[in-house]
Design an enzyme around this catalytic site. Structure first.
Site, mmCIF file in Angstrom:
data_model
loop_
_atom_site.group_PDB
_atom_site.id
_atom_site.type_symbol
_atom_site.label_atom_id
_atom_site.label_comp_id
_atom_site.label_asym_id
_atom_site.label_seq_id
_atom_site.Cartn_x
_atom_site.Cartn_y
_atom_site.Cartn_z
ATOM 1 C CG HIS A 246 -1.611 1.192 1.406
ATOM 2 N ND1 HIS A 246 -2.958 1.389 0.809
ATOM 3 C CD2 HIS A 246 -1.498 2.272 1.873
ATOM 4 C CE1 HIS A 246 -3.429 2.458 0.827
ATOM 5 N NE2 HIS A 246 -2.571 3.228 1.680
ATOM 6 C CG ASP B 68 -12.109 2.971 6.094
ATOM 7 O OD1 ASP B 68 -11.524 3.824 6.736
ATOM 8 O OD2 ASP B 68 -11.701 3.087 4.682
ATOM 9 N NE ARG C 152 -10.155 10.260 9.109
ATOM 10 C CZ ARG C 152 -9.478 9.223 8.332
ATOM 11 N NH1 ARG C 152 -9.708 8.146 8.072
ATOM 12 N NH2 ARG C 152 -8.175 9.723 8.055
ATOM 13 C CB SER D 251 -8.672 4.450 7.533
ATOM 14 O OG SER D 251 -9.035 4.682 6.034
ATOM 15 C CE LYS E 151 -9.384 1.614 3.547
ATOM 16 N NZ LYS E 151 -9.323 2.841 2.827
HETATM 17 N N1 URA Z 1 -6.154 6.341 2.715
HETATM 18 C C1 URA Z 1 -7.097 5.633 3.263
HETATM 19 O O1 URA Z 1 -7.266 4.746 3.116
HETATM 20 N N2 URA Z 1 -7.255 6.381 4.663
HETATM 21 C C2 URA Z 1 -6.902 7.262 5.066
HETATM 22 O O2 URA Z 1 -7.572 7.463 6.257
HETATM 23 C C3 URA Z 1 -5.955 7.950 4.672
HETATM 24 C C4 URA Z 1 -5.532 7.754 3.276
#
Ligand code: URA
Length: 428
Positions: A84, A163, A170, A185, A189
């Site tokens: 990621h 999320d 957010r 977050s 995932k």
């Molecule tokens: N990417 C995400 O998936 N979540 C965040 O909070 C920030 C970047």
């Protein structure tokens, strides 16, 4: 024990530690509609200011994962490993890395999101390939991982659904830049996606959403600890994002550059970062192979073609090209001091390559090509950037910011470096 939203909010506002039951209740009640958006917004702001301690964060993340399904990749014949990136300008590494690591024998389940703001999204880039499709069922994901070894697709609605709601909130309440909220977050995932190992590319610099190296290190350590706690072997690499990665910034432009790297060529920084991340990924799952050799011998490119075709795309189809292409010229002779990632990212966004709201369309062909790097010696009038746009309004808007993105002076150039610290998990 019964809880109320106001009590949970005031406890966090006053700096108290929330117990597991309170976290469990508030996330579940929010998904059920019992806690309203304005109450969750207040709680997020309280967390923004007062943080979450290690135990609170572990519970918060575990409940986010439990809000949806968790893919089971244990039946695959290959070990699974994903990466990621926290997002950068010109960061097309996933396009190269996923087939590359598949070519080395692993399964890469890259379930991605779309781009927002000045950083591009992997799915938007791939959608510039005619026919390519981002939506796959879970069964298709598993089948493709077994056959091809790599999938890049949209994360299904079923993964960490809370999320999705929290992130949207957010985004409009000024609470994105909180380390525990970002870490939970991202990791909820990735853990729900079922990967057995994960490499995090945590970007630092003007084009990253974390500009400061100490904060980036804290974010990296926080995410690595969450991965460890959930049995995912996790390692983070901090990398520079003060200069765009490679030459191309924009959807189809980045696909073209990725294919160049997959064929053993392309810009050296893109290759260096991709190979470094691939080495981390292979080490985490115990595969002893040389990813640089797989770029040079054509096997990564073959895996790319399979990946694109498996998702309905034509790897041989010509990619969209912008009708308007205009250079930005050096105002004077000298040494290039900076090619600012944020400036170039904003220019690409204004040219049409990115979106301001998640429902906006993106232009497949718009973007910027960075023709110089910090330290290059240039003549007056030499092209520094190349702007690509579909219409004159976007071109004019992009030109306005592009002009300030590159500085030419007397030199010397700032010291360049791409790879910073590695943060290792316990099982890394
Ligand atoms: N990417 C995400 O998936 N979540 C965040 O909070 C920030 C970047």
């Amino acid at each position: 024990m019964t809880y109320s939203a106001v009590e949970v909010i005031t406890a966090k506002r006053d700096g108290l530690v929330l117990d597991d039951g309170a976290i469990d209740w508030v996330l579940r009640a929010y998904l059920d509609g019992e806690v309203a958006d304005e109450q969750m917004s207040a709680l997020l702001m309280a967390i923004f200011f007062n943080g979450l301690d290690g135990r609170e964060l572990a519970t918060w993340t575990a409940r986010m994962i439990a809000s949806g399904e968790r893919l089971d990749l244990s039946g695959l014949s290959r070990p699974s490993v994903d990466k990621h990136s926290t997002g950068g300008v010109g960061d097309k590494v996933s396009l190269i890395l996923c087939p590359l690591v598949a070519a080395c024998g692993a399964a890469v389940p890259q379930l991605s999101g779309r781009g927002l703001g000045h950083t591009g999204g992997t799915l938007d880039k791939l959608e510039s390939i005619p026919g390519w499709r981002a939506r796959l069922s879970n069964a298709e994901v598993l089948d493709q991982l077994e056959r091809v070894g790599a999938v890049i697709c949209a994360a299904g609605e079923g993964l960490a659904p809370v999320d999705r709601r929290l992130y949207a909130l957010r985004d409009v309440t000024g609470t994105v830049e909180s380390i525990p909220l970002i870490a939970s977050s991202i990791m909820s995932k990735k853990i729900a996606e079922g990967t057995s190992a994960l490499v995090l590319d945590v970007k630092v610099g003007t084009g990253a959403f974390i500009k400061d190296r100490d904060r980036a290190l804290t974010l990296a350590a926080t995410m690595v600890a969450l991965g460890d706690a959930h049995g995912v072997r996790t390692r983070a690499q901090l990398t520079d994002m003060s200069t765009p990665l490679g030459v191309a910034v924009g959807n189809a432009l980045e696909v073209t550059e990725s294919v160049d790297v997959l064929r053993g060529g392309g810009p050296s920084d893109v290759r260096e970062l991709t190979v470094a991340l691939a080495r981390h990924m292979l080490e985490l799952v115990g595969i002893d192979d040389d990813p640089a050799a797989r770029l040079d011998d054509g096997s990564a490119h073959a895996a790319w073609r399979e990946l694109v075709a498996a998702q309905g795309g034509d790897p041989d189809a010509p990619l969209p090209r912008a009708p308007l292409v205009e250079p930005v010229l050096a105002p004077r002779a000298g040494v290039v001091g900076r090619v600012d990632a944020l400036g170039v990212g904003l220019a690409a966004w204004r040219l049409g390559a990115g979106r301001a709201r998640k429902e906006d369309p993106v232009s497949p062909s718009a973007g910027v090509r960075c023709l110089v790097r910090p330290g290059d010696v240039v003549e007056a009038g030499q092209p520094l950037l190349e702007l690509h746009a579909e219409d004159p309004d976007h071109l004019a808007s992009g030109r306005e910011v592009a002009l300030g993105a590159v500085s030419v002076g007397e030199g010397p150039a700032p010291a360049a470096g791409l790879l910073y610290e590695v943060v290792e998990g316990r099982a890394g």
